[in-house]
Design a protein around this motif. Structure first.
Motif, short mmCIF file in Angstrom:
data_model
loop_
_atom_site.label_atom_id
_atom_site.label_comp_id
_atom_site.label_asym_id
_atom_site.label_seq_id
_atom_site.Cartn_x
_atom_site.Cartn_y
_atom_site.Cartn_z
N ALA A 1 0.82 -1.21 0.00
CA ALA A 1 0.00 0.00 0.00
C ALA A 1 0.85 1.26 0.00
O ALA A 1 0.55 2.23 -0.72
CB ALA A 1 -0.93 0.00 1.21
N THR A 2 1.92 1.28 0.79
CA THR A 2 2.72 2.50 0.88
C THR A 2 3.45 2.82 -0.43
O THR A 2 3.49 3.97 -0.86
CB THR A 2 3.74 2.39 2.03
OG1 THR A 2 4.50 1.18 1.87
CG2 THR A 2 3.04 2.36 3.36
N SER B 1 0.51 -4.51 -6.13
CA SER B 1 -0.20 -3.28 -5.80
C SER B 1 0.25 -2.12 -6.68
O SER B 1 -0.57 -1.31 -7.12
CB SER B 1 -0.01 -2.93 -4.32
OG SER B 1 1.36 -2.82 -4.00
N VAL B 2 1.55 -2.04 -6.96
CA VAL B 2 2.05 -0.99 -7.84
C VAL B 2 1.51 -1.16 -9.26
O VAL B 2 1.12 -0.19 -9.91
CB VAL B 2 3.60 -0.98 -7.83
CG1 VAL B 2 4.15 -0.16 -8.99
CG2 VAL B 2 4.12 -0.42 -6.51
N LEU C 1 -8.29 9.04 -6.64
CA LEU C 1 -9.27 8.57 -5.66
C LEU C 1 -9.33 7.05 -5.67
O LEU C 1 -9.29 6.40 -4.61
CB LEU C 1 -10.64 9.16 -5.97
CG LEU C 1 -11.79 8.64 -5.09
CD1 LEU C 1 -11.57 9.02 -3.64
CD2 LEU C 1 -13.14 9.18 -5.59
N HIS C 2 -9.43 6.46 -6.86
CA HIS C 2 -9.51 5.01 -6.95
C HIS C 2 -8.23 4.34 -6.44
O HIS C 2 -8.28 3.33 -5.72
CB HIS C 2 -9.78 4.58 -8.39
CG HIS C 2 -11.15 4.97 -8.87
ND1 HIS C 2 -11.51 4.94 -10.20
CD2 HIS C 2 -12.25 5.41 -8.19
CE1 HIS C 2 -12.76 5.34 -10.33
NE2 HIS C 2 -13.22 5.63 -9.13
N CYS D 1 -5.34 1.43 -1.88
CA CYS D 1 -4.34 1.43 -0.80
C CYS D 1 -5.02 1.42 0.57
O CYS D 1 -4.54 0.76 1.51
CB CYS D 1 -3.43 2.64 -0.94
SG CYS D 1 -2.45 2.64 -2.46
N LEU D 2 -6.13 2.14 0.70
CA LEU D 2 -6.86 2.14 1.96
C LEU D 2 -7.36 0.74 2.30
O LEU D 2 -7.26 0.29 3.45
CB LEU D 2 -8.03 3.11 1.89
CG LEU D 2 -8.97 3.14 3.10
CD1 LEU D 2 -8.22 3.54 4.36
CD2 LEU D 2 -10.15 4.09 2.85
#
Length: 498
Positions: free
Chosen positions: A276-277, A408-409, A431-432, A437-438
């Motif tokens: 996520a980060t 994720s990337v 936003l998406h 990530c959230l």
């Protein structure tokens, strides 16, 4: 610490800085690279995700070979391979050549980093080992903080067409200096007569499954077929691991690891949060440059609050894990989730001018939370490693992080790079990406809370006994405060605070 030991430490820290800076500096040049080479979304996704993918897959075999064949040659050879990939990437005239070169660089970095922690284990003991690991974590944080501003400054001074090439070549001088130093200053730790148990078939099956997941994210035709193939590879991988273990071999998924709830849950926390980060930083960078037209230097400046927050909080992470243990990490993950949720709300609701200020503030909050998550979660997770499996458990932990980062990337960059041009499209893409990530951070928090709830009741099995929090000054506090020493028993972990 004598002169020879200081030389080992400096060479290892230099190599760690070189390979970890490469990940953080790339995000800032993605738009310039894409425009210069007229790269399509799929090529760009492989450029940003391929490094983590090959990095992760190289970790376990490189660590095992280093234990037997000696770390010095693998250290120097991995750095040389990393430097070769940098030369090819920085001089390429085609985006897919850059993507291939990044895969080569990842292999080099994944070969070097297990040797660093292994050398710390071989060379240092007690307080010196803890200090070496703390210095390595600090170097990782420094690389993460310096990457964006250095990359932005290079682009600002030299222009986008030359600038992205210089940024990709930025680590070459460091690598060229480190290779001869490694050959001269690092000790040889060969163990002749022993054969490393690499489980190459397991690693190949795992890599094939990950590629099958990444390909649909890059828009490759026949996406559902690739996804189905990935599922098949996963099934074969699990069957192979069971068979490999039944033959008395050391599989990538060692059964003792999967039977330890504390290790499994901690690894899931690390996977979700690390992915996520990295993805969130990339999403923010692409929005600021593509959506708002910020220069690379201005974009880098907006990421600095996160780096500052991380650095400040990292200094308190030892005290936090000593006092609170796993619940402290759980709370920090909750804070990180709240910060990312605030970013998503700001992107959706606020006018553009206010969005930028809100993003800077949220970056500080999420950065500070990250400083209280990374190293404590690593130490707590490795504390549940079965006896005799510390090296393997550390390698699998870092492997899972790198593979999660690749996925994720790829997913977040796919959303950003295929968004309609213009501010509205880029704002929706951010936003998406932020919501993706959230979701990952919320999952990490759920796993952390589950670890705190489940593992406490698992006292009959030593492999799932939690590390109790201790208060400063208690008899146990000296051991707990040196939580980096837990990782010191893990010779294959290249994890850092980056």
């Amino acid at each position: 610490m004598d002169r020879d030991h200081r030389a080992v430490l400096l060479v290892c820290l230099g190599a760690g800085f070189t390979t970890l800076l490469d990940q953080s500096v790339l995000n800032i040049v993605v738009p310039a690279l894409r425009d210069s080479l007229h790269a399509g979304p799929a090529a760009v996704q492989w450029i940003v995700a391929g490094y983590s993918l090959s990095f992760g897959l190289a970790l376990v075999p490189a660590g095992r070979v280093g234990d037997i064949a000696g770390r010095r040659r693998l250290f120097a050879g991995g750095l040389a391979l990393f430097a070769l990939g940098a030369v090819v990437a920085g001089t390429a005239g085609n985006a897919w050549v850059v993507a291939a070169a990044r895969l080569v660089q990842g292999l080099g970095a994944g070969t070097v980093n297990p040797q660093i922690i292994g050398l710390f284990q071989d060379t240092f003991a007690g307080r010196d080992r803890t200090r070496a690991l703390a210095a390595y974590a600090a170097v990782g944080g420094l690389a993460a903080a310096l990457g964006p501003p250095v990359g932005g400054l290079v682009l600002q001074l030299t222009g986008p067409d030359l600038g992205w090439r210089l940024v990709l070549l930025l680590n070459l001088p460091f690598a060229l200096v480190m290779v001869p130093l490694a050959a001269r200053r690092l000790p040889s730790t060969r163990h002749p007569g022993r054969r490393p148990d690499l489980d190459l078939a397991g690693l190949l099956l795992l890599g094939a499954a990950l590629v099958g997941v990444v390909l649909p994210l890059t828009g490759t035709a026949g996406g559902w077929r690739w996804a189905a193939a990935a599922g098949a590879f996963v099934a074969v991988f699990v069957l192979w691991e069971r068979r490999y273990t039944a033959r008395g071999r050391t599989a990538v998924l060692m059964p003792a690891l999967t039977r330890s709830p504390g290790y499994v849950l901690g690894t899931l926390v690390a996977m979700c949060y690390f992915g996520a980060t990295l993805a969130l930083t990339l999403a923010l960078t692409l929005f600021l440059q593509n959506g708002l037209g910020y220069t690379p230097l201005a974009t880098a400046a907006l990421t600095l609050p996160g780096a500052i927050g991380f650095a400040l909080a990292s200094s308190a992470s030892t005290a936090m894990v000593t006092r609170f243990g796993r619940p402290g990490v759980s709370v920090a993950l909750g804070v990180a989730a709240a910060g990312i949720a605030a970013e998503a709300a700001a992107v959706w609701l606020l006018p553009v001018g206010a969005v930028v200020a809100a993003l800077a503030a949220a970056q500080f909050v999420t950065g500070a939370a990250g400083g209280l998550i990374n190293a404590p979660n690593q130490a707590l997770t490795l504390g549940h490693a079965p006896p005799g499996a510390h090296g393997l458990s550390a390698g699998v932990l870092q492997l899972s992080q790198r593979l999660a980062a690749a996925l994720s990337v790829a997913a977040v960059s796919g959303v950003a790079l295929t968004a309609p041009p213009g501010l509205a499209g880029q704002r929706t893409a951010l936003l998406h990406g932020t919501l993706i990530c959230l979701a990952l951070v919320v999952l990490a928090a759920i796993f952390a809370f589950a670890d705190g709830a489940i593992v406490r009741g698992c006292t009959s099995d030593s492999t799932c006994r939690p590390i109790p929090p201790t208060r400063a000054g208690s008899p146990q506090s000296s051991a707990a405060s040196g939580f980096a020493g837990t990782a010191a028993s893990a010779p294959r972990s290249p994890e850092s605070a980056s």
